[in-house]
Design a protein around this motif. Structure first.
Motif, PDB file in Angstrom:
ATOM      1  N   GLU A  37       0.824  -1.202   0.000  1.00 44.28           N
ATOM      2  CA  GLU A  37       0.000   0.000   0.000  1.00 44.28           C
ATOM      3  C   GLU A  37       0.865   1.261   0.000  1.00 44.28           C
ATOM      4  OE1 GLU A  37      -3.626   2.028   2.563  1.00 44.28           O
ATOM      5  OE2 GLU A  37      -2.969   0.001   3.042  1.00 44.28           O
ATOM      6  N   ALA A  38       0.624   2.112  -0.987  1.00 44.04           N
ATOM      7  CA  ALA A  38       1.335   3.385  -1.061  1.00 44.04           C
ATOM      8  C   ALA A  38       0.714   4.358  -0.074  1.00 44.04           C
ATOM      9  CB  ALA A  38       1.269   3.953  -2.470  1.00 44.04           C
ATOM     10  N   LEU A  53       5.751   4.141   1.237  1.00 41.32           N
ATOM     11  CA  LEU A  53       4.728   3.157   1.559  1.00 41.32           C
ATOM     12  C   LEU A  53       4.165   3.413   2.947  1.00 41.32           C
ATOM     13  CD1 LEU A  53       6.583  -0.011   0.214  1.00 41.32           C
ATOM     14  CD2 LEU A  53       5.055   1.546  -1.020  1.00 41.32           C
ATOM     15  N   VAL A  54       3.018   2.803   3.257  1.00 42.54           N
ATOM     16  CA  VAL A  54       2.402   3.020   4.561  1.00 42.54           C
ATOM     17  C   VAL A  54       3.282   2.515   5.702  1.00 42.54           C
ATOM     18  CG1 VAL A  54       0.030   3.112   3.707  1.00 42.54           C
ATOM     19  CG2 VAL A  54       1.001   0.931   4.394  1.00 42.54           C
ATOM     20  N   ASP A  55       4.213   1.596   5.420  1.00 43.49           N
ATOM     21  CA  ASP A  55       5.132   1.115   6.459  1.00 43.49           C
ATOM     22  C   ASP A  55       6.385   1.998   6.550  1.00 43.49           C
ATOM     23  OD1 ASP A  55       6.690   0.407   4.275  1.00 43.49           O
ATOM     24  OD2 ASP A  55       6.681  -1.735   4.698  1.00 43.49           O
ATOM     25  N   ASP A  56       6.356   3.172   5.890  1.00 49.27           N
ATOM     26  CA  ASP A  56       7.419   4.175   5.865  1.00 49.27           C
ATOM     27  C   ASP A  56       8.626   3.820   5.007  1.00 49.27           C
ATOM     28  OD1 ASP A  56       6.118   6.141   7.326  1.00 49.27           O
ATOM     29  OD2 ASP A  56       6.738   5.266   9.235  1.00 49.27           O
ATOM     30  N   GLU A  57       8.576   2.710   4.275  1.00 48.85           N
ATOM     31  CA  GLU A  57       9.644   2.420   3.322  1.00 48.85           C
ATOM     32  C   GLU A  57       9.530   3.411   2.172  1.00 48.85           C
ATOM     33  OE1 GLU A  57      11.223  -1.031   0.241  1.00 48.85           O
ATOM     34  OE2 GLU A  57       9.510  -1.467   1.519  1.00 48.85           O
ATOM     35  N   THR A  58      10.664   3.954   1.755  1.00 55.99           N
ATOM     36  CA  THR A  58      10.680   4.909   0.655  1.00 55.99           C
ATOM     37  C   THR A  58      11.352   4.263  -0.551  1.00 55.99           C
ATOM     38  OG1 THR A  58      10.763   6.799   2.138  1.00 55.99           O
ATOM     39  CG2 THR A  58      11.487   7.173  -0.115  1.00 55.99           C
ATOM     40  N   ILE A  59      10.700   4.383  -1.695  1.00 60.98           N
ATOM     41  CA  ILE A  59      11.227   3.834  -2.945  1.00 60.98           C
ATOM     42  C   ILE A  59      11.438   4.998  -3.896  1.00 60.98           C
ATOM     43  CG2 ILE A  59      10.767   2.305  -4.895  1.00 60.98           C
ATOM     44  CD1 ILE A  59       8.811   0.801  -2.983  1.00 60.98           C
TER      45      ILE A  59
END
Length: 64
Positions: A37-38, A53-59
């Protein structure tokens, strides 16, 4: 893959179209993430530069 004519569609149906698109993406180095989920699309100077992402991962990506 495409069958022309009346009532035409993709040979193999929608699943075949999706499979062909996925294969073409993978051949070009695209990473497809599902069930992810973005939270936010990062915009710089009016251009999408990445996704958080909602889990704070940044791509970061040249194309979003």
């Amino acid at each position: 893959m495409y069958e022309g004519g009346k009532g035409s569609g993709v040979r193999g149906g929608p699943a075949a179209l999706v499979a062909a698109l996925v294969a073409a993406c993978y051949e070009r180095g695209v990473v497809i993430r599902t069930a992810t989920e973005a939270g936010e699309i990062r915009i710089e100077d009016g251009v999408a530069k990445g996704v958080t992402l909602v889990d704070d991962e940044t791509i970061e990506a040249p194309v979003v």
